[in-house]
Design a protein around this motif. Structure first.
Motif, PDB file in Angstrom:
ATOM      1  N   ASN A 126      -7.850   0.185  17.568  1.00 49.44           N
ATOM      2  CA  ASN A 126      -7.227   1.140  16.367  1.00 49.44           C
ATOM      3  C   ASN A 126      -6.373   0.240  15.550  1.00 49.44           C
ATOM      4  O   ASN A 126      -6.516   0.563  14.516  1.00 49.44           O
ATOM      5  N   HIS A 127      -5.604  -0.902  15.932  1.00 48.60           N
ATOM      6  CA  HIS A 127      -4.979  -1.680  14.857  1.00 48.60           C
ATOM      7  C   HIS A 127      -5.904  -2.422  13.908  1.00 48.60           C
ATOM      8  O   HIS A 127      -5.668  -2.088  12.658  1.00 48.60           O
ATOM      9  N   VAL A 128      -6.971  -2.983  14.364  1.00 52.85           N
ATOM     10  CA  VAL A 128      -7.960  -3.692  13.439  1.00 52.85           C
ATOM     11  C   VAL A 128      -8.610  -2.563  12.544  1.00 52.85           C
ATOM     12  O   VAL A 128      -8.796  -2.922  11.387  1.00 52.85           O
ATOM     13  N   VAL A 129      -9.218  -1.612  13.054  1.00 54.75           N
ATOM     14  CA  VAL A 129      -9.837  -0.773  12.248  1.00 54.75           C
ATOM     15  C   VAL A 129      -9.084  -0.121  11.023  1.00 54.75           C
ATOM     16  O   VAL A 129      -9.483   0.128   9.949  1.00 54.75           O
ATOM     17  N   ASP A 130      -7.665   0.207  11.580  1.00 59.94           N
ATOM     18  CA  ASP A 130      -6.943   0.710  10.584  1.00 59.94           C
ATOM     19  C   ASP A 130      -6.777  -0.125   9.257  1.00 59.94           C
ATOM     20  O   ASP A 130      -6.909   0.167   8.073  1.00 59.94           O
ATOM     21  N   ARG A 131      -6.604  -1.544   9.587  1.00 59.46           N
ATOM     22  CA  ARG A 131      -6.456  -2.567   8.717  1.00 59.46           C
ATOM     23  C   ARG A 131      -7.600  -2.959   7.984  1.00 59.46           C
ATOM     24  O   ARG A 131      -7.740  -3.079   6.729  1.00 59.46           O
ATOM     25  N   GLN A 167     -18.573 -11.939  -8.548  1.00 57.08           N
ATOM     26  CA  GLN A 167     -19.456 -11.114  -8.002  1.00 57.08           C
ATOM     27  C   GLN A 167     -20.419 -11.290  -6.754  1.00 57.08           C
ATOM     28  O   GLN A 167     -21.496 -11.525  -6.808  1.00 57.08           O
ATOM     29  N   PRO A 168     -19.491 -11.519  -5.637  1.00 56.98           N
ATOM     30  CA  PRO A 168     -20.438 -12.024  -4.443  1.00 56.98           C
ATOM     31  C   PRO A 168     -21.189 -10.974  -3.951  1.00 56.98           C
ATOM     32  O   PRO A 168     -20.989  -9.762  -4.180  1.00 56.98           O
ATOM     33  N   GLU A 169     -22.239 -11.283  -3.197  1.00 59.18           N
ATOM     34  CA  GLU A 169     -23.312 -10.600  -2.580  1.00 59.18           C
ATOM     35  C   GLU A 169     -22.280  -9.662  -1.477  1.00 59.18           C
ATOM     36  O   GLU A 169     -22.427  -8.276  -1.246  1.00 59.18           O
ATOM     37  N   TRP A 170     -21.270 -10.249  -0.885  1.00 59.94           N
ATOM     38  CA  TRP A 170     -20.483  -9.667   0.215  1.00 59.94           C
ATOM     39  C   TRP A 170     -19.269 -10.581   0.330  1.00 59.94           C
ATOM     40  O   TRP A 170     -19.315 -11.941  -0.068  1.00 59.94           O
ATOM     41  N   ILE A 171     -18.480 -10.135   1.142  1.00 61.33           N
ATOM     42  CA  ILE A 171     -17.074 -10.794   1.477  1.00 61.33           C
ATOM     43  C   ILE A 171     -16.884 -10.704   2.984  1.00 61.33           C
ATOM     44  O   ILE A 171     -17.189  -9.776   3.603  1.00 61.33           O
ATOM     45  N   SER A 172     -16.482 -11.952   3.470  1.00 61.35           N
ATOM     46  CA  SER A 172     -16.087 -11.960   4.761  1.00 61.35           C
ATOM     47  C   SER A 172     -14.999 -12.682   5.183  1.00 61.35           C
ATOM     48  O   SER A 172     -14.404 -13.341   4.433  1.00 61.35           O
ATOM     49  N   ASP A 173     -14.532 -12.361   6.388  1.00 62.92           N
ATOM     50  CA  ASP A 173     -13.126 -12.925   7.060  1.00 62.92           C
ATOM     51  C   ASP A 173     -13.358 -12.954   8.455  1.00 62.92           C
ATOM     52  O   ASP A 173     -14.574 -12.495   8.939  1.00 62.92           O
ATOM     53  N   HIS A 174     -12.251 -13.236   9.245  1.00 59.87           N
ATOM     54  CA  HIS A 174     -12.231 -13.519  10.703  1.00 59.87           C
ATOM     55  C   HIS A 174     -11.701 -12.215  11.432  1.00 59.87           C
ATOM     56  O   HIS A 174     -10.680 -11.817  11.000  1.00 59.87           O
ATOM     57  N   LEU A 175     -12.391 -11.834  12.549  1.00 60.38           N
ATOM     58  CA  LEU A 175     -11.823 -10.981  13.458  1.00 60.38           C
ATOM     59  C   LEU A 175     -10.696 -11.809  14.284  1.00 60.38           C
ATOM     60  O   LEU A 175     -11.055 -12.178  15.322  1.00 60.38           O
ATOM     61  N   CYS A 176      -9.537 -12.000  13.765  1.00 59.69           N
ATOM     62  CA  CYS A 176      -8.450 -12.491  14.488  1.00 59.69           C
ATOM     63  C   CYS A 176      -7.255 -12.394  13.837  1.00 59.69           C
ATOM     64  O   CYS A 176      -7.013 -11.710  12.968  1.00 59.69           O
ATOM     65  N   TRP A 177      -6.018 -13.273  14.435  1.00 59.95           N
ATOM     66  CA  TRP A 177      -4.975 -13.014  13.716  1.00 59.95           C
ATOM     67  C   TRP A 177      -4.517 -14.624  13.545  1.00 59.95           C
ATOM     68  O   TRP A 177      -5.053 -15.499  14.225  1.00 59.95           O
ATOM     69  N   THR A 178      -3.810 -15.166  12.559  1.00 57.81           N
ATOM     70  CA  THR A 178      -3.385 -16.374  12.334  1.00 57.81           C
ATOM     71  C   THR A 178      -1.766 -16.780  12.294  1.00 57.81           C
ATOM     72  O   THR A 178      -1.687 -17.935  12.257  1.00 57.81           O
ATOM     73  N   GLY A 179      -1.100 -15.837  12.759  1.00 58.72           N
ATOM     74  CA  GLY A 179       0.215 -16.170  12.786  1.00 58.72           C
ATOM     75  C   GLY A 179       1.172 -14.850  13.228  1.00 58.72           C
ATOM     76  O   GLY A 179       0.627 -13.666  13.085  1.00 58.72           O
ATOM     77  N   LEU A 230      -6.974 -13.460   5.945  1.00 58.66           N
ATOM     78  CA  LEU A 230      -6.698 -12.085   5.975  1.00 58.66           C
ATOM     79  C   LEU A 230      -5.842 -11.650   7.328  1.00 58.66           C
ATOM     80  O   LEU A 230      -5.119 -10.722   6.902  1.00 58.66           O
ATOM     81  N   SER A 231      -5.957 -12.523   8.401  1.00 58.38           N
ATOM     82  CA  SER A 231      -5.303 -12.382   9.437  1.00 58.38           C
ATOM     83  C   SER A 231      -5.388 -10.668   9.828  1.00 58.38           C
ATOM     84  O   SER A 231      -4.320  -9.967   9.823  1.00 58.38           O
ATOM     85  N   ILE A 232      -6.605 -10.261   9.834  1.00 59.65           N
ATOM     86  CA  ILE A 232      -6.718  -8.711   9.971  1.00 59.65           C
ATOM     87  C   ILE A 232      -5.995  -8.164  11.475  1.00 59.65           C
ATOM     88  O   ILE A 232      -5.806  -6.969  11.331  1.00 59.65           O
ATOM     89  N   GLY A 233      -6.019  -9.255  12.310  1.00 60.79           N
ATOM     90  CA  GLY A 233      -5.338  -8.658  13.555  1.00 60.79           C
ATOM     91  C   GLY A 233      -3.916  -8.806  13.918  1.00 60.79           C
ATOM     92  O   GLY A 233      -3.502  -8.303  14.706  1.00 60.79           O
ATOM     93  N   SER A 234      -3.331  -9.281  12.630  1.00 59.77           N
ATOM     94  CA  SER A 234      -1.629  -9.512  12.701  1.00 59.77           C
ATOM     95  C   SER A 234      -1.176  -8.170  12.870  1.00 59.77           C
ATOM     96  O   SER A 234      -1.417  -7.140  12.370  1.00 59.77           O
ATOM     97  N   THR A 235       0.174  -8.430  13.369  1.00 59.12           N
ATOM     98  CA  THR A 235       0.971  -7.023  13.354  1.00 59.12           C
ATOM     99  C   THR A 235       1.987  -7.111  12.060  1.00 59.12           C
ATOM    100  O   THR A 235       2.595  -6.137  11.992  1.00 59.12           O
ATOM    101  N   GLU A 236       1.869  -8.035  11.190  1.00 59.59           N
ATOM    102  CA  GLU A 236       2.657  -7.901  10.039  1.00 59.59           C
ATOM    103  C   GLU A 236       1.917  -7.124   9.137  1.00 59.59           C
ATOM    104  O   GLU A 236       0.749  -7.001   9.011  1.00 59.59           O
ATOM    105  N   THR A 237       2.410  -6.605   8.128  1.00 63.18           N
ATOM    106  CA  THR A 237       1.874  -5.903   7.031  1.00 63.18           C
ATOM    107  C   THR A 237       0.844  -6.869   6.198  1.00 63.18           C
ATOM    108  O   THR A 237       0.957  -8.008   6.265  1.00 63.18           O
ATOM    109  N   LEU A 238      -0.228  -6.124   5.783  1.00 63.23           N
ATOM    110  CA  LEU A 238      -1.271  -6.808   4.896  1.00 63.23           C
ATOM    111  C   LEU A 238      -0.694  -7.619   3.886  1.00 63.23           C
ATOM    112  O   LEU A 238       0.354  -7.187   3.232  1.00 63.23           O
ATOM    113  N   ASN A 239      -1.054  -8.555   3.584  1.00 61.54           N
ATOM    114  CA  ASN A 239      -0.533  -9.618   2.305  1.00 61.54           C
ATOM    115  C   ASN A 239      -1.073  -9.058   0.948  1.00 61.54           C
ATOM    116  O   ASN A 239      -2.404  -9.263   0.676  1.00 61.54           O
ATOM    117  N   LEU A 240      -0.418  -8.017   0.315  1.00 60.86           N
ATOM    118  CA  LEU A 240      -1.087  -7.557  -0.812  1.00 60.86           C
ATOM    119  C   LEU A 240      -1.135  -8.446  -2.116  1.00 60.86           C
ATOM    120  O   LEU A 240      -1.997  -8.496  -2.683  1.00 60.86           O
TER     121      LEU A 240
END
Ligand code: FE2
Length: 284
Positions: free
Chosen positions: A121-126, A89-101, A65-75
């Protein structure tokens, strides 16, 4: 009493164990699957995924997901993720609070963020964008780290709390990652645990690491270390019944070894919190 969303004790589903899981229906309450491994149409992995899903609850865990990246989210990625969510139908979905590139290159590492208001601000918005797209809230995992930023203005746990408060996401708390980062950056792992808001944690990861003396690497190729089991006890005391998973990614042992480790987690929870909900929840 145990929280309603307590799933029990789970394992990461690994290719080596697909057939054995189907054949033996082991004593596992749920499985966590790495989302990216199943973002394809058809094929053998998908066949096994569906066969195992018939018997076990699942949660989905992503690494891209690269939620911390400054590039646009990968749609495209998010669309594929949503298709998989609808399928299993998972109980929940997770990823990491990080950036990957950055600049279109992927480091294939889960890189930490600077802990300051700009990054919040950046991460919350994403995260809000992702949650809106998926139509559900997600879990964010704390990563292990080997560097810090001079621009950080707060502790990692203060950063996490603020992200949770403002986005409505919850935390997948990796106990081993806390231990690794605490050793590498010389802070108290207990301060970290006690600093995380109660009620914000939905899942625990337990994993192995490699200890080089001066530093520790989050290798996921060993059994869970005694020091991490100790920290797990402290985490249970603070957060109560939290769905717990053994996360093994390399040097994959026989399934029976992981089941023994999972029983250890059950026993520690029982000793720490009492008898409730420690029995095998999923009856296949
Ligand atoms: Fe983890």
């Amino acid at each position: 009493m145990t929280p309603e969303h307590f799933l029990g004790f789970g394992l990461g589903l690994r290719t080596d164990h697909f057939q054995e899981v189907i054949d033996t229906k082991p004593k596992v309450d749920w499985f966590e699957v790495v989302s990216e491994n199943f973002m394809v149409d058809g094929g053998k992995p998908k066949h096994y995924l569906h066969a195992i899903r018939e018997h076990y609850p699942m949660v989905m865990h992503g690494v891209s997901l690269s939620i911390g990246s400054t590039e646009t989210l990968n749609l495209d990625y998010l669309r594929q993720l949503k298709v998989l969510v609808n399928e299993i139908q998972p109980e929940w979905i997770s990823d990491h609070l990080c950036w990957t590139g950055a600049h279109k290159s992927n480091s294939h590492d889960l890189l930490p963020l600077p802990y300051n208001d700009e990054a919040i601000n950046h991460v919350v918005d994403r995260i809000n964008q992702v949650q809106e797209f998926l139509g559900r809230n997600i879990l964010m995992e704390n990563v292990s780290s080997y560097l810090t930023y001079t621009t950080s203005e707060m502790s990692e746990w203060e950063f996490l709390n603020e992200v949770v408060k403002r986005s409505g996401c919850q935390i997948l708390l990796d106990i081993n990652n806390i231990y690794v980062s605490a050793r590498n950056h010389n802070f108290s792992a207990l301060d970290y645990l006690n600093g995380i808001d109660k009620g914000s944690v939905r899942q625990f990861h337990l994993a192995g690491h490699t200890d080089y003396g001066d530093y520790v690497i989050d290798t996921h190729d060993h059994d869970v270390a005694d020091s991490v089991w100790d920290l797990y006890r402290q985490a249970l005391q603070r957060f109560g019944w939290i769905s717990t998973m053994i996360e093994r990614d390399d040097n994959i042992p026989p399934l029976s070894d992981l089941l023994t480790e999972l029983d250890m987690a059950r026993n520690i929870a029982r000793q720490t919190l009492g008898q409730h909900n420690c029995e095998f929840i999923n009856n296949g």
